[in-house]
Design an enzyme around this catalytic site. Structure first.
Site, mmCIF file in Angstrom:
data_model
loop_
_atom_site.group_PDB
_atom_site.id
_atom_site.type_symbol
_atom_site.label_atom_id
_atom_site.label_comp_id
_atom_site.label_asym_id
_atom_site.label_seq_id
_atom_site.Cartn_x
_atom_site.Cartn_y
_atom_site.Cartn_z
ATOM 1 N N LYS A 220 -2.699 17.226 24.278
ATOM 2 C CA LYS A 220 -2.196 16.206 23.121
ATOM 3 C C LYS A 220 -3.403 15.532 22.505
ATOM 4 C CE LYS A 220 2.274 15.209 25.435
ATOM 5 N NZ LYS A 220 2.947 14.329 26.024
ATOM 6 N N ARG A 273 2.755 19.829 33.310
ATOM 7 C CA ARG A 273 3.421 20.475 32.083
ATOM 8 C C ARG A 273 2.273 21.061 31.181
ATOM 9 N NH1 ARG A 273 5.598 19.595 27.324
ATOM 10 N NH2 ARG A 273 7.540 20.892 26.451
#
Length: 292
Positions: A220, A273
């Site tokens: 991210k 994740r």
């Protein structure tokens, strides 16, 4: 104390150690790997590769949740994810998750072999989602998000995220959904600045006391910002990269992503994740070996 076994239909996933959820994006526009696995055959092959690398769960998504992503019709979402779920269900015993906020999509893929719903709307997006989870016995991930990615005003981001997730869990209980099927996700990057993401990670203990926690930090943008600027400057970072630039940079965020995964495992996160399964699994094995 949070439950240590995640019930997902006939699967009982042991959460006494941190599990790795591998990401299979069946989208043309996801922030990191959009388009790479858009073809169903390539997506299935990628999922099988992640399973071979040690993924404990595979998470298949047909709609990008990145800021600025376009709307996708229900029929198109189903066209993207159903053949991938069906193909993986035939070829691997790894539990399959679908990343969706539509109850109809969740029901269809559960019938096709999935056993987990990863709901970024935490039951707020579709009133029937709780019915699907209750009736099928699927596991569910309840993720914190807001309607607008730009809505980043919090008095205390940790306390507000915690309260919202506690409300979602209370709603689940009221709908007859067992505590053992619920996992929570603070939604790093969803309507949160880099500094707010850091605050959530620093105070992960506050969330782990509520329910098993899934963390999705992999590749991210805030990971890249921390690597480039460090913690002292995160309050000053602003703006938004273009989708193409973000995708190009995301592939370079492996080291930072593994650092976040290791931190979360050491703090007691139930699941991480990730895009890079092999490297993450190896890093967590070292952590486990050193901890004894």
């Amino acid at each position: 104390m949070p439950v240590k076994t995640w019930l997902c239909q006939n699967n009982r996933i042991d959460l006494t150690r941190t599990r790795v959820m591998g990401i299979v994006n069946v989208t043309p526009d996801s922030f990191s790997d959009g388009g790479q696995w858009f073809d169903p055959g390539r997506a299935v092959a990628h999922g099988l590769r992640l399973a071979a690398e040690g993924a404990d769960i595979l998470d298949i998504g047909g709609v990008s949740t990145r800021p600025g992503a376009g709307e996708v019709e229900e029929a198109e979402e189903l066209r993207r994810v159903l053949p991938v779920i069906e193909g993986l269900a035939r070829q691997t015993g790894v539990p399959l998750s679908v990343d969706t906020s539509r109850a109809s999509v969740a029901r269809a893929v559960i019938e096709a072999g999935a056993c987990i719903v990863n709901d970024v709307a935490r039951f707020d997006g579709d009133a029937e989602m709780a019915v699907v989870v209750r009736e099928t016995g699927a596991g569910v991930v309840l993720t914190h998000s807001r309607t607008s990615h730009d809505d980043t005003q919090y008095a205390d981001v940790v306390e507000e995220v915690k309260a919202a997730l506690e409300t979602a869990l209370a709603y689940a209980r009221a709908q007859g959904i067992a505590e053992e099927v619920c996992v929570i996700d603070p939604g790093l990057g969803f309507a949160k600045t880099t500094a707010q993401n850091v605050a959530l990670l620093r105070r992960l203990d506050d969330l782990i006391g509520v329910a098993p926690v899934l963390i999705g930090a992999s590749r991210k943008r805030f990971i890249g910002e921390l690597v480039a600027h460090g913690v002292p400057a995160v309050q000053e970072i602003g703006g938004r990269a273009s989708p193409r630039a973000d995708r190009a940079e995301a592939a370079q965020r492996l080291g930072g992503s593994i650092g976040a995964a290791v931190w979360c495992a050491l703090r007691g996160a139930a699941i991480v994740r990730v895009h890079d399964v092999k490297e993450t699994v190896e890093a967590l094995r070292i952590v486990s070996a050193i901890e004894g």
